[in-house]
Write a protein that holds these residues in place. Structure first.
Motif, mmCIF file in Angstrom:
data_model
loop_
_atom_site.group_PDB
_atom_site.id
_atom_site.type_symbol
_atom_site.label_atom_id
_atom_site.label_comp_id
_atom_site.label_asym_id
_atom_site.label_seq_id
_atom_site.Cartn_x
_atom_site.Cartn_y
_atom_site.Cartn_z
ATOM 1 N N THR A 23 1.001 -1.156 0.001
ATOM 2 C CA THR A 23 0.132 0.144 0.101
ATOM 3 C C THR A 23 0.872 1.136 0.050
ATOM 4 O OG1 THR A 23 -0.153 -0.325 2.462
ATOM 5 C CG2 THR A 23 -2.084 -0.597 1.186
ATOM 6 N N GLY A 24 0.594 2.162 -0.745
ATOM 7 C CA GLY A 24 1.182 3.332 -0.669
ATOM 8 C C GLY A 24 1.431 3.951 -2.334
ATOM 9 N N ASP A 25 2.820 4.400 -2.317
ATOM 10 C CA ASP A 25 2.975 4.987 -3.562
ATOM 11 C C ASP A 25 3.658 4.165 -4.454
ATOM 12 O OD1 ASP A 25 3.689 6.837 -5.389
ATOM 13 O OD2 ASP A 25 5.130 8.026 -4.381
ATOM 14 N N LEU A 26 2.632 3.820 -5.442
ATOM 15 C CA LEU A 26 3.177 2.876 -6.587
ATOM 16 C C LEU A 26 3.740 3.536 -7.469
ATOM 17 C CD1 LEU A 26 0.039 0.751 -7.840
ATOM 18 C CD2 LEU A 26 2.598 -0.089 -7.878
ATOM 19 N N SER A 27 3.832 4.741 -7.845
ATOM 20 C CA SER A 27 4.369 5.317 -9.030
ATOM 21 C C SER A 27 5.856 5.493 -8.852
ATOM 22 C CB SER A 27 3.889 6.924 -9.203
ATOM 23 O OG SER A 27 3.887 7.454 -7.949
ATOM 24 N N ALA A 28 6.480 5.242 -7.258
ATOM 25 C CA ALA A 28 7.773 5.315 -7.185
ATOM 26 C C ALA A 28 8.460 3.815 -7.483
ATOM 27 C CB ALA A 28 8.115 5.845 -5.694
ATOM 28 N N MET A 29 7.738 3.080 -7.568
ATOM 29 C CA MET A 29 8.174 1.609 -7.542
ATOM 30 C C MET A 29 8.939 1.405 -8.884
ATOM 31 S SD MET A 29 5.591 -1.088 -5.867
ATOM 32 C CE MET A 29 6.478 -2.502 -6.614
ATOM 33 N N LEU A 97 5.224 8.147 -16.247
ATOM 34 C CA LEU A 97 6.622 8.586 -15.427
ATOM 35 C C LEU A 97 6.151 9.550 -14.499
ATOM 36 C CD1 LEU A 97 8.202 10.400 -18.875
ATOM 37 C CD2 LEU A 97 8.946 8.273 -17.486
ATOM 38 N N ASN A 98 6.701 9.575 -13.386
ATOM 39 C CA ASN A 98 6.360 9.838 -12.087
ATOM 40 C C ASN A 98 6.915 11.456 -11.969
ATOM 41 O OD1 ASN A 98 5.792 10.293 -9.316
ATOM 42 N ND2 ASN A 98 7.469 9.179 -8.518
ATOM 43 N N PRO A 99 5.919 12.383 -12.072
ATOM 44 C CA PRO A 99 6.389 13.631 -12.285
ATOM 45 C C PRO A 99 7.386 14.211 -10.779
ATOM 46 C CG PRO A 99 4.104 13.649 -12.482
ATOM 47 C CD PRO A 99 4.579 12.296 -12.074
ATOM 48 N N VAL A 100 8.141 15.190 -11.184
ATOM 49 C CA VAL A 100 8.812 16.014 -10.177
ATOM 50 C C VAL A 100 8.060 17.283 -9.734
ATOM 51 C CG1 VAL A 100 11.023 15.167 -11.406
ATOM 52 C CG2 VAL A 100 10.309 17.631 -11.631
ATOM 53 N N LEU A 101 8.293 17.467 -8.448
ATOM 54 C CA LEU A 101 7.691 18.701 -7.775
ATOM 55 C C LEU A 101 8.089 20.011 -8.814
ATOM 56 C CD1 LEU A 101 6.381 19.975 -5.284
ATOM 57 C CD2 LEU A 101 8.468 20.165 -4.312
ATOM 58 N N HIS A 129 5.680 13.735 -3.197
ATOM 59 C CA HIS A 129 5.695 12.826 -2.148
ATOM 60 C C HIS A 129 4.533 13.058 -1.129
ATOM 61 C CE1 HIS A 129 8.305 9.375 -2.090
ATOM 62 N NE2 HIS A 129 8.333 9.281 -0.839
ATOM 63 N N PRO A 130 3.380 12.755 -1.262
ATOM 64 C CA PRO A 130 2.983 11.578 -2.085
ATOM 65 C C PRO A 130 2.611 12.467 -3.533
ATOM 66 C CG PRO A 130 1.058 12.491 -0.930
ATOM 67 C CD PRO A 130 2.248 13.019 -0.372
ATOM 68 N N SER A 150 -5.435 15.819 -8.250
ATOM 69 C CA SER A 150 -5.637 14.319 -8.403
ATOM 70 C C SER A 150 -4.257 13.750 -7.787
ATOM 71 C CB SER A 150 -5.526 14.020 -10.010
ATOM 72 O OG SER A 150 -5.049 12.470 -10.179
ATOM 73 N N ALA A 151 -4.825 12.825 -6.750
ATOM 74 C CA ALA A 151 -3.586 11.658 -6.186
ATOM 75 C C ALA A 151 -4.299 10.631 -6.223
ATOM 76 C CB ALA A 151 -3.538 12.453 -4.852
ATOM 77 N N GLN A 152 -3.520 9.368 -5.662
ATOM 78 C CA GLN A 152 -4.061 7.966 -5.954
ATOM 79 C C GLN A 152 -3.527 7.385 -4.675
ATOM 80 O OE1 GLN A 152 -1.996 8.583 -8.701
ATOM 81 N NE2 GLN A 152 -3.635 9.861 -9.599
ATOM 82 N N LYS A 153 -4.513 6.563 -3.814
ATOM 83 C CA LYS A 153 -4.122 5.602 -2.862
ATOM 84 C C LYS A 153 -4.406 4.270 -3.668
ATOM 85 C CE LYS A 153 -4.429 7.236 1.665
ATOM 86 N NZ LYS A 153 -4.745 8.870 1.897
ATOM 87 N N THR A 154 -3.056 3.308 -3.606
ATOM 88 C CA THR A 154 -3.118 2.086 -4.258
ATOM 89 C C THR A 154 -3.052 0.885 -3.279
ATOM 90 O OG1 THR A 154 -0.860 2.478 -4.952
ATOM 91 C CG2 THR A 154 -2.407 2.958 -6.468
ATOM 92 N N SER A 155 -3.693 -0.061 -3.360
ATOM 93 C CA SER A 155 -3.282 -1.326 -2.837
ATOM 94 C C SER A 155 -3.384 -2.667 -3.807
ATOM 95 C CB SER A 155 -4.303 -1.480 -1.837
ATOM 96 O OG SER A 155 -5.789 -1.291 -2.274
#
Ligand code: 0T9
Length: 378
Positions: A23-29, A97-101, A129-130, A150-155
């Protein structure tokens, strides 16, 4: 399955294993190369307006009912692009692609007779982050504006990735009377299936809402294969009047990636079988350093050309640069300043309209657009 290249089979299997219990931030995997998309998540808000005339047409509704109906039609017509377009263009859902701040994405749909004015898009990555992406779409000539984040919580459950969308959008329509009508739009839950075979695709689930300040409410239920109709991408939308209006609700049924009908009349409600219109974006050479396609150019080229080593090198450079920036900020006691949006703890539109349909959660944060147009350099 044959969707996974032979050389990446074991890395795909270990990727899936690492998803279990996640659970958490899939985009960083880290995921195997075959599943990587060359497009950043900051580009996704463009899906909201790929049928610009439906967005503009909201302003043409002569009554509260007509406008609520037009908002629902526009919303349903965006779902095909939002949730199936990677399958169409790249063969399956892919990892964006996981966007940068601070990453930016600008574009527009040109004006024409059918849709009135030029429609512009401003996107900013407001958190890394997130990951949180804020966006603004304006057709100022028509007086139709969409603001959201838009943000996501994934499991992971039963072999699928479950994505709860966090965030919401508000749409405002400026009426000839000088009044402004508001709509609160909540977002459906996603299930990503087909992972085992290496050909992921999205199914929508549960319920989302569009609440108008006039009291009209759209309740949209999503079902996939194996549920009542048996078909994928099925939805049923009910547009109900406010309590003081005594007309019967509109009930619409169909599949969101094709067509739907109004139940009582059999009249077509939405039809997305015709081509959509992609956003116009400045060529990479003319973009600023923070603009998505410029920032990710090296990585995206590597992914497109199958040169994953070069993609990884460019990605490493971006990540190191980001880490250094964060270190400098904490050393100097400063924080990153957003360019186009201001964060607010409580979105007043969400609070007010959310009450009307008992939104869960009852409050949400938001991002207020600062009104500064793209490329006004700081
Ligand atoms: C808002 C949309 C959202 C973003 C994407 C879940 C997802 C990131 C968020 C919700 C847009 O309006 C609509 C469409 C697609 C959503 C993406 C699909 C997806 O797979 C990714 C996640 C983070 C992954 O990359 C999962 C790993 C990957 C290997 C599966 C393909």
């Amino acid at each position: 399955g044959e969707a996974v290249p032979a050389a990446q089979k074991s890395s795909w299997t270990s990727f899936l294993k690492s998803l279990a219990g996640f659970t958490g931030d899939l985009s960083a995997m880290t995921a195997p190369p075959f599943i990587l998309s060359p497009t950043s998540l900051t580009e996704f808000p463009a899906y909201w307006c790929e049928r610009p005339e439906l967005f503009a047409a909201i302003a043409d509704g002569k009554t509260e009912q007509a406008r609520a109906f037009a908002v629902l039609k526009w919303f349903i017509s965006t779902l095909k692009g939002q949730y199936t377009s990677r399958n169409e263009s790249m063969g399956s859902e892919k990892k964006p692609l996981n966007p940068v701040l601070g990453e930016l994405f600008y574009g527009y749909w040109p004006a024409n007779a059918a849709r009135g004015g030029k429609t512009t898009l401003v996107v900013e990555q407001v958190s890394h982050h997130p990951p949180i992406t804020a966006y603004r779409i304006e057709n100022l000539e028509k007086g139709v504006i969409l603001t959201g984040h838009s943000a996501q919580k994934t499991s992971f459950s039963g072999g699928s990735i479950i994505v709860k969308q966090v965030g919401h959008a508000t749409l405002t329509v400026s009426l000839p009377s000088g009044e402004t009508e508001e709509y609160l739009i909540t977002l459906p839950r996603l299930r990503i299936d087909g992972l085992w075979y290496g050909s992921p695709y999205i199914e929508l689930a549960e319920t989302s809402y569009i609440q108008s300040s006039t009291g009209w409410l759209s309740t949209i239920e999503y079902k996939g294969k194996g549920y009542f109709s048996g078909k994928s991408h099925t939805f049923k939308a009910t547009l109900t009047p406010p309590s003081h209006v005594h007309t019967s609700p509109h009930v619409i049924e169909g599949t969101w990636h094709t067509t739907s009908k109004e139940l009582h009349s059999g009249v077509t409600f939405h039809d997305v079988t015709s081509p959509k219109e992609e956003i116009t974006v400045a060529p990479v050479e003319q973009q600023g350093e923070w603009e998505s396609r410029k920032l990710w150019h090296g990585v995206a080229t590597g992914i497109r050309e199958g040169d994953f080593e070069s993609a990884a090198t460019f990605k490493g450079k971006i990540e190191n640069e980001q880490r250094q920036r964060r270190r400098d900020e904490s050393a100097n006691g400063t924080t990153w300043e957003l360019k186009h949006f201001k964060h607010i703890e409580y979105d007043p539109v969400y609070e007010r309209l959310g009450k009307l349909f008992k939104a869960n959660p009852p409050t949400e944060d938001g991002y207020v657009y600062l009104g500064n147009s793209p490329r006004s350099e700081s």
